[in-house]
Design a protein around this motif. Structure first.
Motif: not given
Length: 425
Positions: A46, A256, A267
């Protein structure tokens, strides 16, 4: 009413472990570092998304995720000449302090505005270079601290901590990411390794002067690879496992970016994906014992095919609820694979050669997933995250098909050989 001590609630097999003061101090620190690593599954990728230049997020995420794993494989192979002489206790402490120091620099660089992709990847790579040796030191230290009749129980508890961290860590990171930046979550991971290093230092001289069993025994690995060349079935198991792990690598990069670019989410959703996968993997791993009663080759190839099928809905633009369910079910399918592949090696290898062959297996597989992860970045940049997830699934299905074809061809050759032998008699 008097409550029983917490250890009295554990199965009797584990209760005696907590009579050992060193183990009582070490286990919570190991659990903390495992949870920290579980949190970094979300935070590392992230943060890479946040600091990547426009249009280069795939490359940066791939480089960051690979840097968090691949140097550990290199360190396991390169530094054996020097590190295997260190006592297990010292080696575990050195790895803990290295990870604490370099991972701790990530939030500091972020706060100072100096965290760019190059600095980030270098810090992650440096933090992981001794991690395979730290893991080897951990299990060597447990063997040295505890009597032989308690080692299996201790290993089981420590392994359970690692499995549980795959469930707890991503969920916790997803929750924290709603309040703090991922750089600070990596800082928490750094703090967990500092706690581990301090606790290891407090153990006294539990392992002084005893050399560590390294993560890779290069001498045995070379001998094992020579044996595998003469054992087509064992070589086939190794090749299947290597490519299965390799094709899994790009998923860690693409997921992601699928969450951010395709789903336009945060997230928390990424943490939910990994948490559900972890829960599924724990359930699947526990089911491996029941699968042991079935033919191992068909089940193993079925797992490979099943994981590939579970990735395909991502490429079809399935709703989030469907892809979450598929990823959780994929964890259930994926979970038993390691145990079953080990069992195939154990069943097909002469007892005298088993340790040698397993050393070769470990050396060969160290690179599989990290190399796949490193390639994930360029693939995502070229194709897009959704397409990479689908391509990984399709390639895994193709791997299962190749495995089935090779297996049938091998059986046909073996049967024809038996028929010719019978004709001679």
């Amino acid at each position: 009413m008097t409550l029983p001590p917490p250890t009295r609630l554990l199965p009797r097999t584990y209760q005696s472990l907590f009579a050992h003061a060193g183990f009582r101090r070490l286990l919570p620190a190991l659990v903390a570092s495992d949870v920290g690593d579980g949190m970094s599954v979300v935070a590392v990728a992230w943060l890479a998304v946040l600091i990547a230049p426009a249009g280069q997020s795939g490359l940066v995420v791939g480089a960051a995720v690979a840097a968090y794993a691949l140097p550990g494989a290199v360190g396991a192979l390169v530094f054996g000449r020097w590190l295997r002489r260190l006592p297990a206790q010292r080696l575990l402490a050195v790895d803990g302090w290295l990870r604490a120091s370099l991972l701790g620099c990530v939030p500091l660089a972020w706060a100072m505005g100096a965290l760019n992709p190059v600095v980030y990847v270098v810090l992650l790579a440096g933090s992981s270079v001794l991690h395979a040796w730290g893991s080897a030191g951990k299990y060597s230290l447990l063997a040295q601290m505890l009597p032989p009749d308690q080692r299996l129980s201790a290993n089981a508890l420590v392994s359970a901590s690692t499995s549980a961290s795959v469930v707890i860590g991503p969920a916790l990171a997803g929750f924290l990411a709603t309040a703090i930046r991922p750089a600070w979550i990596i800082g928490i991971d750094a703090l967990s390794f500092a706690v581990l290093a301090v606790q290891v230092g407090r153990l006294g001289r539990a392992a002084e002067g005893v050399a560590t069993a390294g993560p890779v025994d290069t001498g045995r690995s070379a001998a094992g690879l020579q044996l595998l060349r003469r054992q087509p079935e064992l070589f086939g198991v190794l090749a299947l496992t290597w490519f299965f792990n390799f094709l899994y690598g790009p998923v860690e990069v693409a997921l992601p970016l699928h969450v951010t670019d395709d789903l336009h989410s945060g997230a928390g959703l990424l943490g939910l994906y990994w948490t559900l996968f972890g829960v599924g993997a724990v359930v699947g791993g526990l089911a491996a014992g029941a699968l042991r009663k079935l033919p191992l080759w068909p089940v193993t190839l079925g797992i490979v095919a099943g994981w590939g099928v579970m990735l395909m809905p991502f490429g079809l633009g399935a709703p989030v609820g469907v892809s979450l369910f598929c990823f959780a079910l994929g964890g259930v399918i994926y979970g038993p694979f390691t145990a079953l592949s080990y069992t195939l090696f154990q069943d097909r290898t002469p007892t005298a050669w088993l340790t040698t062959v397993l050393a070769a297996r470990g050396a060969a597989l160290l690179t599989a997933s990290p190399v796949g992860t490193a390639l994930g970045g360029p693939l995502v940049a070229a194709m897009g995250p959704r397409q990479v997830l689908a391509a990984s699934g399709a390639a895994t299905l193709a791997l299962a098909a190749v495995g089935i074809a090779v297996r049938l061809w091998g059986k046909a050759r073996a049967d024809s050989g038996l028929d010719r032998e019978a004709g001679r008699h």
